[in-house]
Scaffold this active site. Sequence first.
Site, PDB file in Angstrom:
ATOM      1  N   CYS A 296     -43.531  50.041 129.460  1.00 47.43           N
ATOM      2  CA  CYS A 296     -44.352  49.563 128.099  1.00 47.43           C
ATOM      3  C   CYS A 296     -45.266  48.524 128.615  1.00 47.43           C
ATOM      4  O   CYS A 296     -45.132  47.988 129.549  1.00 47.43           O
ATOM      5  CB  CYS A 296     -43.215  48.643 127.345  1.00 47.43           C
ATOM      6  SG  CYS A 296     -41.891  49.466 126.714  1.00 47.43           S
TER       7      CYS A 296
ATOM      8  N   ARG B  84     -49.372  53.319 132.997  1.00 49.95           N
ATOM      9  CA  ARG B  84     -48.152  52.893 133.191  1.00 49.95           C
ATOM     10  C   ARG B  84     -47.141  53.904 132.876  1.00 49.95           C
ATOM     11  O   ARG B  84     -45.981  53.783 133.384  1.00 49.95           O
ATOM     12  CB  ARG B  84     -48.043  51.739 132.427  1.00 49.95           C
ATOM     13  CG  ARG B  84     -48.752  50.334 132.938  1.00 49.95           C
ATOM     14  CD  ARG B  84     -48.829  49.219 132.074  1.00 49.95           C
ATOM     15  NE  ARG B  84     -47.404  48.432 131.862  1.00 49.95           N
ATOM     16  CZ  ARG B  84     -47.016  47.388 132.810  1.00 49.95           C
ATOM     17  NH1 ARG B  84     -48.139  47.062 133.664  1.00 49.95           N
ATOM     18  NH2 ARG B  84     -46.085  46.817 132.575  1.00 49.95           N
TER      19      ARG B  84
ATOM     20  N   TRP C  72     -42.592  52.715 126.514  1.00 52.96           N
ATOM     21  CA  TRP C  72     -41.763  53.936 127.337  1.00 52.96           C
ATOM     22  C   TRP C  72     -40.377  53.408 126.898  1.00 52.96           C
ATOM     23  O   TRP C  72     -39.482  52.527 127.124  1.00 52.96           O
ATOM     24  CB  TRP C  72     -41.896  53.466 128.554  1.00 52.96           C
ATOM     25  CG  TRP C  72     -41.347  54.351 129.793  1.00 52.96           C
ATOM     26  CD1 TRP C  72     -41.796  55.467 130.147  1.00 52.96           C
ATOM     27  CD2 TRP C  72     -40.082  54.561 130.345  1.00 52.96           C
ATOM     28  NE1 TRP C  72     -41.009  56.104 130.898  1.00 52.96           N
ATOM     29  CE2 TRP C  72     -39.843  55.526 131.203  1.00 52.96           C
ATOM     30  CE3 TRP C  72     -39.157  53.266 130.215  1.00 52.96           C
ATOM     31  CZ2 TRP C  72     -38.892  55.541 132.015  1.00 52.96           C
ATOM     32  CZ3 TRP C  72     -37.992  53.635 131.184  1.00 52.96           C
ATOM     33  CH2 TRP C  72     -37.838  54.843 132.043  1.00 52.96           C
TER      34      TRP C  72
ATOM     35  N   ASN D  96     -42.150  44.010 126.093  1.00 53.46           N
ATOM     36  CA  ASN D  96     -41.854  44.809 127.186  1.00 53.46           C
ATOM     37  C   ASN D  96     -40.809  44.312 127.985  1.00 53.46           C
ATOM     38  O   ASN D  96     -40.652  42.793 128.338  1.00 53.46           O
ATOM     39  CB  ASN D  96     -43.133  44.635 128.374  1.00 53.46           C
ATOM     40  CG  ASN D  96     -43.056  45.329 129.888  1.00 53.46           C
ATOM     41  OD1 ASN D  96     -43.462  44.812 130.628  1.00 53.46           O
ATOM     42  ND2 ASN D  96     -41.950  46.271 129.871  1.00 53.46           N
ATOM     43  N   GLY D  97     -39.783  45.117 128.307  1.00 54.35           N
ATOM     44  CA  GLY D  97     -38.473  44.487 129.023  1.00 54.35           C
ATOM     45  C   GLY D  97     -37.277  45.013 128.151  1.00 54.35           C
ATOM     46  O   GLY D  97     -37.503  45.896 127.637  1.00 54.35           O
TER      47      GLY D  97
ATOM     48  N   GLU E 295     -39.536  61.572 151.609  1.00 51.96           N
ATOM     49  CA  GLU E 295     -40.672  61.480 150.910  1.00 51.96           C
ATOM     50  C   GLU E 295     -41.139  62.775 150.273  1.00 51.96           C
ATOM     51  O   GLU E 295     -41.674  62.769 149.395  1.00 51.96           O
ATOM     52  CB  GLU E 295     -41.945  60.615 151.519  1.00 51.96           C
ATOM     53  CG  GLU E 295     -43.194  60.341 150.794  1.00 51.96           C
ATOM     54  CD  GLU E 295     -42.884  59.514 149.764  1.00 51.96           C
ATOM     55  OE1 GLU E 295     -41.847  59.037 149.157  1.00 51.96           O
ATOM     56  OE2 GLU E 295     -43.926  59.538 148.846  1.00 51.96           O
TER      57      GLU E 295
ATOM     58  N   LYS F 197     -41.445  63.656 146.413  1.00 50.06           N
ATOM     59  CA  LYS F 197     -42.664  64.211 145.698  1.00 50.06           C
ATOM     60  C   LYS F 197     -42.519  65.459 145.067  1.00 50.06           C
ATOM     61  O   LYS F 197     -43.028  65.754 143.752  1.00 50.06           O
ATOM     62  CB  LYS F 197     -43.898  64.306 146.534  1.00 50.06           C
ATOM     63  CG  LYS F 197     -44.414  63.203 147.261  1.00 50.06           C
ATOM     64  CD  LYS F 197     -45.307  62.389 146.422  1.00 50.06           C
ATOM     65  CE  LYS F 197     -44.794  61.119 145.869  1.00 50.06           C
ATOM     66  NZ  LYS F 197     -44.387  60.004 146.416  1.00 50.06           N
TER      67      LYS F 197
ATOM     68  N   GLU G 239     -40.339  64.897 141.800  1.00 47.08           N
ATOM     69  CA  GLU G 239     -40.932  64.135 140.667  1.00 47.08           C
ATOM     70  C   GLU G 239     -42.093  65.060 140.015  1.00 47.08           C
ATOM     71  O   GLU G 239     -42.261  64.786 138.950  1.00 47.08           O
ATOM     72  CB  GLU G 239     -41.337  62.570 141.048  1.00 47.08           C
ATOM     73  CG  GLU G 239     -42.143  62.655 141.985  1.00 47.08           C
ATOM     74  CD  GLU G 239     -42.754  61.164 142.100  1.00 47.08           C
ATOM     75  OE1 GLU G 239     -43.123  60.799 143.206  1.00 47.08           O
ATOM     76  OE2 GLU G 239     -42.568  60.217 141.099  1.00 47.08           O
TER      77      GLU G 239
ATOM     78  N   HIS H 206     -23.457  69.573 158.568  1.00 47.22           N
ATOM     79  CA  HIS H 206     -22.133  68.985 157.746  1.00 47.22           C
ATOM     80  C   HIS H 206     -22.226  68.960 156.503  1.00 47.22           C
ATOM     81  O   HIS H 206     -21.635  68.323 155.881  1.00 47.22           O
ATOM     82  CB  HIS H 206     -22.338  67.422 158.191  1.00 47.22           C
ATOM     83  CG  HIS H 206     -22.403  67.358 159.615  1.00 47.22           C
ATOM     84  ND1 HIS H 206     -21.267  67.419 160.279  1.00 47.22           N
ATOM     85  CD2 HIS H 206     -23.281  66.872 160.753  1.00 47.22           C
ATOM     86  CE1 HIS H 206     -21.405  67.221 161.726  1.00 47.22           C
ATOM     87  NE2 HIS H 206     -22.867  67.058 161.856  1.00 47.22           N
TER      88      HIS H 206
ATOM     89  N   LYS I 143     -45.344  54.517 135.736  1.00 42.40           N
ATOM     90  CA  LYS I 143     -45.907  54.128 137.206  1.00 42.40           C
ATOM     91  C   LYS I 143     -45.298  52.454 137.484  1.00 42.40           C
ATOM     92  O   LYS I 143     -45.087  52.302 138.661  1.00 42.40           O
ATOM     93  CB  LYS I 143     -47.578  53.900 136.936  1.00 42.40           C
ATOM     94  CG  LYS I 143     -48.245  53.720 137.996  1.00 42.40           C
ATOM     95  CD  LYS I 143     -48.278  54.328 139.209  1.00 42.40           C
ATOM     96  CE  LYS I 143     -48.901  54.132 140.350  1.00 42.40           C
ATOM     97  NZ  LYS I 143     -48.492  54.963 141.619  1.00 42.40           N
TER      98      LYS I 143
END
Length: 592
Positions: free
Chosen positions: A2, A27, A76, A100-101, A467, A471, A474, A490, A587
């Site tokens: 948000c 965001r 969001w 926001n929160g 990493e 990528k 996502e 294993h 973001k």
Amino acid sequence: MCGIAGCFSEKGCYEKLLRTLRRLEYRGYDSAGIALLRKNRPRGGYGFSVRKKRGYVSALDGTRLSGSTGIGHTRWATHGAPSDVNAHPHVAGKFALVHNGIVENYAALREELTAAGETFVSETDSEVIVRLVSRCYKGDFFAAVRDACARLEGSYAVAVLCTDFPGEIVCARKKSPLVAAAGKNALYVCSDVPALAGEAEFFCPAGDGEFIRIAGGKIFLCDGDGKEIERPFVRLAAQSALPEKGEGSFMEKEIAEIPQALADTLKSLRRTDFAPCARPLRGAKRLFAVACGTAYHAALALRDMVEEEVKIPVLCHTASEFRYRGPLIGEGDVLVAISQSGETADTLEAARGAKERGAYVVAVTNAAHSSLAALADFSLLLHAGPEIAVAATKSYVCQLLCAWYLAAQTLFFKQTRLPAWFGELDRLPEAARAALGCDVSALAEQFSGARGMYFLGRGQDVVTAMEGALKVKEIAYIFAEGYAAGELKHGTLALVEEGFPVAAACTVRALAPKTCNALAEVKARGGVTVLLSQYRDLAAAADVFVALPPLPEPLMPAVAVIPLQKFACDMCRRRGYDPDKPRNLAKSVTVE
Ligand code: F6R
């Protein structure tokens, strides 16, 4: 996540809010809305004009709403699905609010307010706040917001309008970010500084637990008792502006910017005065590192480098876990918190917790005016420039550089010497440019239909593998695992069958035989293997070889990751997705 905005401007308030919301889009969000205070004619008094919709900010275009005082929001979803009703602003009686929160005690408050006669129209936790403000109101707008906030647990940045106070906006922040700003003939509040670029000329971030008031054509910060705080506003630098996308995606653009970002970050690091952290680093018997997601991988790289060079342990934690483990951190310890945005709630909480226990906090962030930078005892700044794509790329490579630089300084403070590779850091931008030339399009074509894949590595290459897998997950939405190659036998190997893709990074000569063995085991079971290395003589160990530009081995993770970022982006495109807008992700993750 948000984003909130507020604006007081006699002219063009709606357009100013719309433009600010557009700059908050990066965001990540799923709905947007604006409310303006409007004069009631012919009865007199004020009411609200509200426009809010599920979908993009562009859904708010159309006839402008009139009024000079307004608030806006990009949502969001956390509590309640993305919908017009759940979109902010929320209105109760004389009040409209954006938030926001996360209100952690919202269920109990909702029950209490319902019992008192309030009827909720949305499923959000935020509606609880506006109804609480309305109940607390006894004629003093600011006091009502303060009293309501005192009942909230969790995190919030709110901006509130009241029909009895035209021309006023009252805002509060706890944990979630909030900035006050002033431009030509307009006053603003906003979740972040870049979203104000082009609108405001001066800004001042609010501290935790502080309030911002716009009243009487002025903007000021206040403490919890309502007393004005004297804090200077600083000029908003031109480089704070959000970049234009141009052709292609932000993610592609940002990968291409890696060489420049590295050069800028290195230049800034060379000018950084490390003297303030000399004593804590010299005295530290161990370091702690916390971060989330990609930044956590940079924290792992910090661990690898410090343990290798300085020979002290680095305890690395995902920030969301750190605070709940009752971490054994205290005076004499140094905690390094890594966060591109500097606003990631989990990282902030971890850093706060460490500070409360007496640790010295070093921030590694791309946002000089972020909450993390404000909280830290010392900040190392990435100069990656704004990163708009949700998937971190250039910021990750710059985080590696900062982490290594910090490792070098720690060595220097402890042993008055620098690592052997220190003088080679200047080669990073050029090597990154060469890595951008690695052509992975055929690979992406080959694997774009895969149902899953593994990324392997040993030593410093495990982090690159992790990493690369993140990528691919996502943005290409393909299940991927980043793994230590030695772990293959294993359990992981069970999933390898005919055609299963396995990519390994191998940038440490001494570890090459073992990594190549792992690839041989994959091949023996029909898997398709890819090897990324600067050592061309290893090419025969895999079905496909990606040659990396050579650098001193400890610095190789900064270039080895670049073809993997390009690969994920290419896969994403081939599968028909937008790399800048991965589903469900945001973001700036400002809630825990
Ligand atoms: C992945 C990604 C995220 C972030 C994470 C932390 O590509 O971007 O995993 O790395 O959300 O964000 P910051 O660095 O802003 O704390």
